[in-house]
Design a protein around this motif. Structure first.
Motif, short mmCIF file in Angstrom:
data_model
loop_
_atom_site.label_atom_id
_atom_site.label_comp_id
_atom_site.label_asym_id
_atom_site.label_seq_id
_atom_site.Cartn_x
_atom_site.Cartn_y
_atom_site.Cartn_z
N LEU A 1 41.72 64.62 24.03
CA LEU A 1 41.32 63.56 24.91
C LEU A 1 40.60 64.26 26.04
O LEU A 1 40.19 63.45 26.92
N GLY A 2 40.25 65.39 25.87
CA GLY A 2 39.39 65.97 26.75
C GLY A 2 40.06 66.31 28.31
O GLY A 2 39.25 66.55 29.17
N ALA A 3 41.14 66.41 28.19
CA ALA A 3 41.77 66.91 29.70
C ALA A 3 41.46 68.17 30.07
O ALA A 3 41.57 69.04 29.24
N LYS A 4 41.51 68.33 31.18
CA LYS A 4 41.36 69.75 31.78
C LYS A 4 42.28 69.77 33.13
O LYS A 4 42.35 68.90 33.59
N VAL A 5 42.91 71.13 33.45
CA VAL A 5 43.50 71.09 34.71
C VAL A 5 42.61 71.12 35.77
O VAL A 5 41.65 71.59 35.78
N ARG A 6 43.21 70.39 37.00
CA ARG A 6 42.43 70.34 38.14
C ARG A 6 42.79 71.09 39.47
O ARG A 6 42.13 71.23 40.28
N VAL A 7 43.86 71.96 39.08
CA VAL A 7 44.29 73.01 40.01
C VAL A 7 44.50 74.23 39.24
O VAL A 7 44.58 74.42 37.95
N PRO A 8 44.62 75.28 39.96
CA PRO A 8 44.79 76.96 39.34
C PRO A 8 46.01 76.67 38.78
O PRO A 8 47.18 76.20 39.26
N THR A 9 46.06 77.07 37.59
CA THR A 9 47.35 77.01 36.42
C THR A 9 47.75 77.91 35.96
O THR A 9 46.71 78.53 35.01
N THR A 10 48.67 78.59 35.66
CA THR A 10 49.11 79.84 35.23
C THR A 10 50.09 79.35 33.85
O THR A 10 50.65 78.36 33.96
N LEU A 11 50.43 80.36 33.04
CA LEU A 11 51.02 80.07 32.01
C LEU A 11 52.32 81.13 31.83
O LEU A 11 52.17 82.18 32.00
N ASN A 12 53.25 80.34 31.60
CA ASN A 12 54.57 81.04 31.24
C ASN A 12 54.41 81.95 29.85
O ASN A 12 53.50 81.97 29.11
N VAL A 13 55.62 82.54 29.47
CA VAL A 13 55.42 83.50 28.25
C VAL A 13 55.58 82.40 27.31
O VAL A 13 55.90 81.13 27.17
N GLY A 14 54.69 82.96 26.16
CA GLY A 14 54.65 82.19 24.86
C GLY A 14 55.60 82.86 23.74
O GLY A 14 56.59 83.63 24.08
N SER A 15 55.38 82.44 22.40
CA SER A 15 56.37 82.80 21.55
C SER A 15 55.85 84.10 20.90
O SER A 15 56.50 84.38 19.66
N THR A 16 54.81 84.69 21.16
CA THR A 16 54.40 85.92 20.52
C THR A 16 53.73 86.85 21.35
O THR A 16 53.38 86.36 22.77
N ASP A 17 53.58 88.09 21.22
CA ASP A 17 52.90 88.91 21.94
C ASP A 17 51.29 89.06 21.33
O ASP A 17 51.19 89.60 20.31
N LEU A 18 50.60 88.79 22.20
CA LEU A 18 49.04 88.60 21.87
C LEU A 18 48.44 89.96 21.58
O LEU A 18 47.46 90.20 20.83
N ILE A 19 48.81 90.94 22.40
CA ILE A 19 48.44 92.18 22.39
C ILE A 19 49.09 93.14 21.45
O ILE A 19 48.21 94.07 20.71
N HIS A 20 50.19 92.93 21.28
CA HIS A 20 50.91 93.89 20.16
C HIS A 20 51.53 92.62 19.03
O HIS A 20 52.65 92.34 18.92
N PRO A 21 50.72 91.97 18.15
CA PRO A 21 51.17 90.86 17.24
C PRO A 21 52.46 91.44 16.43
O PRO A 21 53.12 90.79 15.70
N GLU A 22 52.21 92.77 16.14
CA GLU A 22 52.76 93.41 15.11
C GLU A 22 54.40 93.48 15.54
O GLU A 22 55.34 93.78 14.71
N LEU A 23 54.68 93.31 16.47
CA LEU A 23 56.13 93.21 17.27
C LEU A 23 57.03 92.32 16.91
O LEU A 23 58.26 92.34 16.83
N VAL A 24 56.15 90.96 16.41
CA VAL A 24 57.04 89.77 16.21
C VAL A 24 57.46 89.87 14.91
O VAL A 24 56.42 89.95 13.96
N ARG A 25 58.54 89.64 14.51
CA ARG A 25 59.00 89.63 12.88
C ARG A 25 58.98 88.48 12.15
O ARG A 25 59.28 88.49 11.13
N ASP A 26 58.77 87.41 13.00
CA ASP A 26 58.68 86.15 12.26
C ASP A 26 57.21 85.64 12.22
O ASP A 26 56.55 85.07 13.29
N PRO A 27 56.53 85.69 11.27
CA PRO A 27 54.88 85.45 11.01
C PRO A 27 54.77 83.77 11.41
O PRO A 27 53.75 83.60 12.06
N ASP A 28 55.58 83.17 10.85
CA ASP A 28 55.48 81.68 10.97
C ASP A 28 55.43 81.28 12.65
O ASP A 28 54.75 80.24 13.23
#
Length: 412
Positions: A69-96
């Motif tokens: 729908l083309g939405a964008k945040v209008r205030v500075p917005t930080t993100l909490n943890v996700g479900s994977t380590d993007l820098i060390h993806p090999e650490l996550v044992r569940d590929p799905d």
């Protein structure tokens, strides 16, 4: 029930003048405001979004709908943890899980959020100040913002957080209001003594106890030393928010909105004894002796000072016999890399995890059953989340135990 009054700008957002994505988000915010009986909305200066942690297909569906729908945040917005380590993806044992987590994290970046992926946004620059209205999700971030920074946020769950970020609005209700921020019960911590209150474990233990007692009330602490720093207050708030629904606490002489000692003692008073803290430690630990499989620290994410302290403890001494994990934010990891702290940690055998946390995603081996931590929050959640037994210890006890391969507690 009060009538919710919207400004002309807010009416326009609701009516679609800023696009369908903003209209959808405003419908969510307005609905919440009506449920909360808010008289109006309040402009926020920042948001912290927990919705980027994958909980199933609905997580992706909602985020993708906002993107489409083309939405964008209008205030500075930080993100909490996700479900994977993007820098060390090999650490996550569940590929799905890793694939779905990565897709969701990318969707929130596409909405204009900053890819911080930390549960401790208060460790980042440009954090909110006293009296600022914000919309932060994630329980420990909420309680820290309200209590230690004196900013104002209510408890916002998944989807509400990103809608607040897109509209720049939140309902003027709950802890956004002055009258809701008053303490309701006093905990007199002075009987615990200076020695205990100067120890690392005082704060997760005290937080767990207080949260268990008060639920969603607002505790007021008496006797916390003025020397208590942000890491100690972080540990207290995280444990209190996990064991109960604490979103704000006051500590006389320490936090910015705390009343005077005299005013605090006018509330119902509960004295906290050392025996209670010993019992709390036993309750948080689902085992207390024997062999260990791993150690996991940094929940909420370790600050740079905590990373440096761990590196100091590991500089000299025997090698680690078991796996040792440290969870932190990518910004803190970058500081540790620049200073050489990261090199010391990794040389000692510490696995540094970013973007996620070991109690919410599949990083630890499923064969491991006995894990030590210095976090009251981790000890509270990990047994149910990842099917381990947890024992709570100080950072120093964690290091000593990892070197021995078995539990070593100073008071055991």
């Amino acid at each position: 029930m009060q009538t919710l009054r919207l400004t002309a700008e807010e009416e326009g957002m609701l009516g679609g003048q800023d696009g369908d994505g903003v209209a959808l988000a405003m419908r969510v915010i307005v609905s919440l405001a009506r449920i909360a009986d808010a008289p109006r909305l309040v402009e926020i200066t920042s948001a912290h979004v927990d919705s980027c942690l994958y909980h199933g297909q609905v997580s992706l569906d909602f985020a993708h709908r906002l993107v489409d729908l083309g939405a964008k945040v209008r205030v500075p917005t930080t993100l909490n943890v996700g479900s994977t380590d993007l820098i060390h993806p090999e650490l996550v044992r569940d590929p799905d899980l890793a694939a779905s987590g990565r897709e969701l994290m990318s969707a929130y970046v596409a909405l204009g959020c900053t890819p911080t992926f930390t549960c401790a946004p208060y460790q980042l620059p440009d954090r909110p100040g006293l009296g600022e209205h914000v919309a932060w999700a994630e329980s420990n971030a909420i309680v820290f913002a309200n209590s230690v920074l004196g900013a104002r946020t209510d408890r916002y769950g998944d989807f509400l957080d990103i809608c607040a970020a897109i509209t720049g609005r939140a309902p003027y209700s709950g802890l956004q209001t002055t009258e809701a921020r008053l303490g309701t019960v006093t905990f007199d911590c002075r009987p615990l003594g200076d020695r205990f209150l100067g120890s690392e474990l005082a704060y997760p233990l005290l937080g767990h106890h207080v949260g268990s007692v008060v639920g969603g009330e607002i505790p007021l602490l008496v006797g916390i030393p003025a020397s208590a720093g942000e890491d100690e207050l972080k540990a207290f708030g995280a444990a209190a928010a996990s064991a109960g629904g604490v979103a704000l606490f006051h500590a006389v002489g320490v936090t910015p909105e705390a009343p005077t000692l005299e005013e605090a003692m006018e509330l119902p008073v509960r004295e906290v004894e050392l025996d209670t803290m010993r019992e709390t430690r036993r309750a948080l630990s689902t085992f207390s002796s024997g062999e260990l499989d791993a150690v996991s620290v940094g929940t909420p994410h370790a600050s740079y000072a905590e990373c440096a302290r761990l590196a100091e403890l590991l500089t000299d001494g025997p090698p680690l016999k078991i796996a040792f994990y440290l969870s932190t934010g990518r910004a803190t990891r970058a500081l540790a890399e620049e200073s050489g702290v990261l090199r010391t940690l990794e040389a000692a055998g510490v696995t540094v995890v970013v973007d996620t946390c070991t109690y919410v995603t599949a990083i630890l081996s499923p064969a491991w059953k006995n894990v030590m931590t210095n976090s009251g929050k981790w000890a509270h959640y990990a047994p149910g989340n990842i099917n381990v037994s947890a024992v709570l210890g100080s950072l120093e006890e964690c290091v000593a135990s990892a070197r021995a391969g078995r539990v070593i507690l100073e008071d055991a």
